[in-house]
Structure formats: C-alpha cells, structure tokens
Motif scaffolding. Structure first.
Motif, PDB file in Angstrom:
ATOM      1  N   SER A   1       0.812  -1.218   0.000  1.00 10.73           N
ATOM      2  CA  SER A   1       0.000   0.000   0.000  1.00 10.73           C
ATOM      3  C   SER A   1       0.843   1.264   0.000  1.00 10.73           C
ATOM      4  O   SER A   1       0.355   2.332  -0.383  1.00 10.73           O
ATOM      5  CB  SER A   1      -0.927   0.004   1.218  1.00 10.73           C
ATOM      6  OG  SER A   1      -0.164  -0.020   2.428  1.00 10.73           O
ATOM      7  N   ALA A   2       2.096   1.167   0.400  1.00 12.20           N
ATOM      8  CA  ALA A   2       2.973   2.335   0.416  1.00 12.20           C
ATOM      9  C   ALA A   2       3.580   2.627  -0.954  1.00 12.20           C
ATOM     10  O   ALA A   2       4.020   3.748  -1.201  1.00 12.20           O
ATOM     11  CB  ALA A   2       4.091   2.153   1.440  1.00 12.20           C
ATOM     12  N   ALA A   3       3.612   1.641  -1.845  1.00 16.59           N
ATOM     13  CA  ALA A   3       4.224   1.835  -3.165  1.00 16.59           C
ATOM     14  C   ALA A   3       3.591   0.889  -4.177  1.00 16.59           C
ATOM     15  O   ALA A   3       4.223  -0.044  -4.656  1.00 16.59           O
ATOM     16  CB  ALA A   3       5.733   1.601  -3.081  1.00 16.59           C
ATOM     17  N   PRO A   4       2.340   1.140  -4.544  1.00 17.63           N
ATOM     18  CA  PRO A   4       1.649   0.173  -5.406  1.00 17.63           C
ATOM     19  C   PRO A   4       1.842   0.388  -6.905  1.00 17.63           C
ATOM     20  O   PRO A   4       1.632  -0.549  -7.685  1.00 17.63           O
ATOM     21  CB  PRO A   4       0.171   0.387  -5.037  1.00 17.63           C
ATOM     22  CG  PRO A   4       0.103   1.824  -4.620  1.00 17.63           C
ATOM     23  CD  PRO A   4       1.432   2.143  -3.987  1.00 17.63           C
ATOM     24  N   TRP A   5       2.248   1.589  -7.354  1.00 17.86           N
ATOM     25  CA  TRP A   5       2.183   1.910  -8.778  1.00 17.86           C
ATOM     26  C   TRP A   5       3.552   2.096  -9.423  1.00 17.86           C
ATOM     27  O   TRP A   5       4.558   2.306  -8.759  1.00 17.86           O
ATOM     28  CB  TRP A   5       1.392   3.205  -8.988  1.00 17.86           C
ATOM     29  CG  TRP A   5      -0.049   3.089  -8.613  1.00 17.86           C
ATOM     30  CD1 TRP A   5      -1.009   2.328  -9.228  1.00 17.86           C
ATOM     31  CD2 TRP A   5      -0.707   3.747  -7.529  1.00 17.86           C
ATOM     32  NE1 TRP A   5      -2.204   2.490  -8.589  1.00 17.86           N
ATOM     33  CE2 TRP A   5      -2.064   3.349  -7.552  1.00 17.86           C
ATOM     34  CE3 TRP A   5      -0.287   4.656  -6.551  1.00 17.86           C
ATOM     35  CZ2 TRP A   5      -2.996   3.809  -6.642  1.00 17.86           C
ATOM     36  CZ3 TRP A   5      -1.204   5.116  -5.634  1.00 17.86           C
ATOM     37  CH2 TRP A   5      -2.547   4.695  -5.683  1.00 17.86           C
ATOM     38  N   ARG A   6       3.525   2.035 -10.772  1.00 12.34           N
ATOM     39  CA  ARG A   6       4.666   2.447 -11.574  1.00 12.34           C
ATOM     40  C   ARG A   6       4.138   3.035 -12.878  1.00 12.34           C
ATOM     41  O   ARG A   6       3.111   2.584 -13.397  1.00 12.34           O
ATOM     42  CB  ARG A   6       5.600   1.268 -11.868  1.00 12.34           C
ATOM     43  CG  ARG A   6       6.841   1.695 -12.670  1.00 12.34           C
ATOM     44  CD  ARG A   6       7.892   0.629 -12.769  1.00 12.34           C
ATOM     45  NE  ARG A   6       9.023   1.071 -13.572  1.00 12.34           N
ATOM     46  CZ  ARG A   6      10.094   0.335 -13.834  1.00 12.34           C
ATOM     47  NH1 ARG A   6      10.175  -0.895 -13.334  1.00 12.34           N
ATOM     48  NH2 ARG A   6      11.077   0.813 -14.574  1.00 12.34           N
ATOM     49  N   LEU A   7       4.829   4.033 -13.393  1.00 10.89           N
ATOM     50  CA  LEU A   7       4.402   4.662 -14.633  1.00 10.89           C
ATOM     51  C   LEU A   7       4.732   3.786 -15.836  1.00 10.89           C
ATOM     52  O   LEU A   7       5.846   3.237 -15.944  1.00 10.89           O
ATOM     53  CB  LEU A   7       5.074   6.027 -14.804  1.00 10.89           C
ATOM     54  CG  LEU A   7       4.590   7.142 -13.878  1.00 10.89           C
ATOM     55  CD1 LEU A   7       5.381   8.416 -14.146  1.00 10.89           C
ATOM     56  CD2 LEU A   7       3.095   7.407 -14.058  1.00 10.89           C
ATOM     57  N   TYR A   8       3.761   3.692 -16.758  1.00 10.58           N
ATOM     58  CA  TYR A   8       3.901   2.930 -17.997  1.00 10.58           C
ATOM     59  C   TYR A   8       3.436   3.791 -19.163  1.00 10.58           C
ATOM     60  O   TYR A   8       2.748   4.801 -18.981  1.00 10.58           O
ATOM     61  CB  TYR A   8       3.037   1.666 -17.955  1.00 10.58           C
ATOM     62  CG  TYR A   8       3.689   0.459 -17.322  1.00 10.58           C
ATOM     63  CD1 TYR A   8       4.014  -0.663 -18.088  1.00 10.58           C
ATOM     64  CD2 TYR A   8       3.976   0.427 -15.965  1.00 10.58           C
ATOM     65  CE1 TYR A   8       4.595  -1.788 -17.511  1.00 10.58           C
ATOM     66  CE2 TYR A   8       4.569  -0.682 -15.383  1.00 10.58           C
ATOM     67  CZ  TYR A   8       4.881  -1.788 -16.167  1.00 10.58           C
ATOM     68  OH  TYR A   8       5.463  -2.898 -15.602  1.00 10.58           O
TER      69      TYR A   8
END
Length: 322
Positions: free
Chosen positions: A252-259
């Motif tokens: 929950s502290a780092a769920p995403w990454r840019l694509y």
C-alpha cells in the motif's frame, strides 16, 4: 434611566457583534473568489513556446517556468489545487474551506481571468482541458482521498464550452466490459484525457475490484473497456500513446509504476522511474512525460530510456499548453 442605558448599551454591543460576524462571514465567503479570480496583469497562457506551467506549493498559485530560465519561476497565476490548460482555456480546481468537502471549478481564459464558476461536492483531484480548449473534465473525491483504498468514490464531470452542456457525473454512460453491457453500483470514473477531435476520450473505470482503461465517445454517449489495470491515462499529443500508472504491487505504500501504452498494438512498457507515482502524468513534449512526486515535478523519457529528472521543486500540476 440606568436600566434603559444598560439595555441600550447591550443592544448596541449586540448590533456591533452581529455586524462584525456578518462582515466576517461575508469576507470568508468572498475570499475564495478574490483569491482565485484571476492572474496578475501580463501573466497568461501566451508565454514563450515550451513554457512549463506549474502550481507552486508554497503559494498555491500558478507559475510559469520558461525554457530559457529553467531554474526560476514567474509567479502570477490564480490559486488552484489542480490546474490544467490548453489552447486559450485553463481549468482551475480550488478546494473550499469547511465540511463537508466542497470545491470550486473555475474556467479561465488565456489571461487566466475567470469566465465561469461552479461549486460542487468533493476534494479536487484531476483536471484536463482538450487540445482545442473547448472541452473540459475534472474529477473530485466524493468520499475518501486516495485511490489506494477501497473506501473511496469519485465524481467525474465533463463540460462542453461550445454548447455550455455540463455532464455532472459520467457514471451513467453505457459501459461495455468484456464484450457485454456492464451494470454495477460500484462504478467509478476518473482521470479523463481527450483526443484531438473533442469527441473521443480515455478514462479509468473501476468496478468489482478491477480498473480498466476505457475509450469513450461523447457524441454517441458510450464507453468500452480496452485494457485492464490502467489508471489516470494521459493521451500523447499525436494520439498514439497513453501514459498511465499501473498497479504493480500489493504494498500500500508503493503500489504503482508509470507505464506507456501503444494504442495500436496495446503493448506497454515501464518508464525509467521505478518509484510509485500517484499522479495523472502530463505530456510536456512529444517524447517527454512529467508528473508530481514527493512534492516536486519530475520528467522522464516516454520510451522507457534515460532516468527521471527533477524539473521543478515544490510544485505540481505540470502542463505545457499547446
């Protein structure tokens, strides 16, 4: 006589208090309008080519960073919590004080002077202006304040400046999911991005625990899901690619990454920034994506090469109006 004088003094005091209270309430009500009604004289969207517009965190005002002087910013725009601009139109979202949470939506001209104001419930979250400047969209959190929880609801609106027609919430747009008409009470839309024809748009829809990229058609009032696990899409200037955040972790502290997604092939690739970015990225060049992270604005090449570069400290809402 003494009693009458006491009553007179008391009545006078009450009138003074009442007048002061009324003045205070009136000033508080008028303060948001005064704070966001326009920009300083000479500050508008007609800056030099490639000028980057930002929301300055310290002042809350819109600023401009010119290509010839990337280390300095000119402060002169209105106060906004979210900002976006294209052509001769700008969109400013401003949170109003108090509970329940409410916001102002301000439509601004090229000199960032107020053309139209609307009040709506929720917390400002996303803002987009079509390339022509004629169609606008915004998203507010109706409940909650984060996409990374199950307890949130959004309200996404679209305004056509050509006709003045306002769709207050696009949740009722007919949605095709997995080839079938989809009906569910938990449908949420957010993060609209317009194509150049002012008719087609892309957005995120969330339903039944999954998120999808949808392609919408304003004229035919329809939407269809085309890819899963796509949030906050941003269409490239040439209309061929979409930058977005993808959920890559259950942390929950780092769920995403840019694509970035190629719309013709639906092939995707990660961008060079491995940090968890929670923003709707902005194409600040044909091959450059910019976004807010950690209180600053960063840029990264859209082809997946290179490395993230900080372009503005203490800022958000990056946009290069075209």
């Amino acid at each position: 006589m003494t009693a009458r004088r006491l009553w007179a003094l008391l009545l006078g005091a009450l009138l003074l208090v009442g007048g002061a209270t009324a003045y205070t309430l009136r000033a508080a009500a008028e303060h948001p309008r005064a704070a966001a009604a326009g920009a300083d004289a000479g500050f508008g969207l007609d800056g030099p080519p490639g000028a980057l517009y930002l929301r300055d965190t310290a002042t809350g005002r819109v600023t401009r960073q010119d290509p010839a002087a990337p280390g300095s910013r000119l402060v002169g725009g209105p106060r906004c919590d979210r900002f976006h601009a294209a052509a001769t139109t700008a969109l400013c979202l401003q949170r109003r004080p108090g509970l329940p949470a409410r916001s102002y939506v301000l439509v601004l001209d090229r000199q960032l002077r107020e053309l139209r104001r609307m009040s709506l419930p929720g917390i400002p979250n996303r803002a987009r202006v079509s390339a022509s400047g004629r169609v606008l969209a915004w998203t507010t959190f109706a409940t909650g304040d984060s996409y990374n929880t199950s307890a949130f609801a959004t309200r996404t609106s679209i305004l056509d400046l050509r006709t003045g027609y306002l769709v207050k919430n696009i949740e009722q747009i007919p949605l095709t999911l997995d080839g079938r008409r989809h009906h569910a009470p938990d449908v949420n839309y957010w993060g609209v991005s317009f194509a150049r024809d002012d008719n087609r748009f892309y957005a995120t829809v969330s339903t039944q625990g999954r998120t999808h990229l949808v392609e919408g058609d304003l004229r035919n009032w329809s939407a269809r899901a085309i890819k899963e696990n796509v949030e906050c899409p941003s269409l490239s200037p040439d209309g061929t690619r979409i930058a977005y955040k993808k959920k890559v972790s259950t942390d929950s502290a780092a769920p995403w990454r840019l694509y970035v997604l190629d719309l013709a092939t639906l092939r995707e690739h990660p961008l060079a920034d491995t940090r968890s970015v929670d923003d709707q990225a902005s194409w600040t060049g044909p091959g450059t994506v910019s976004y807010a992270y950690g209180g600053d604005v960063w840029s990264v090449p859209a082809d997946g090469t290179g490395e993230p570069r900080r372009v503005a400290a203490g800022a958000s809402s990056p946009v290069v109006p075209r």
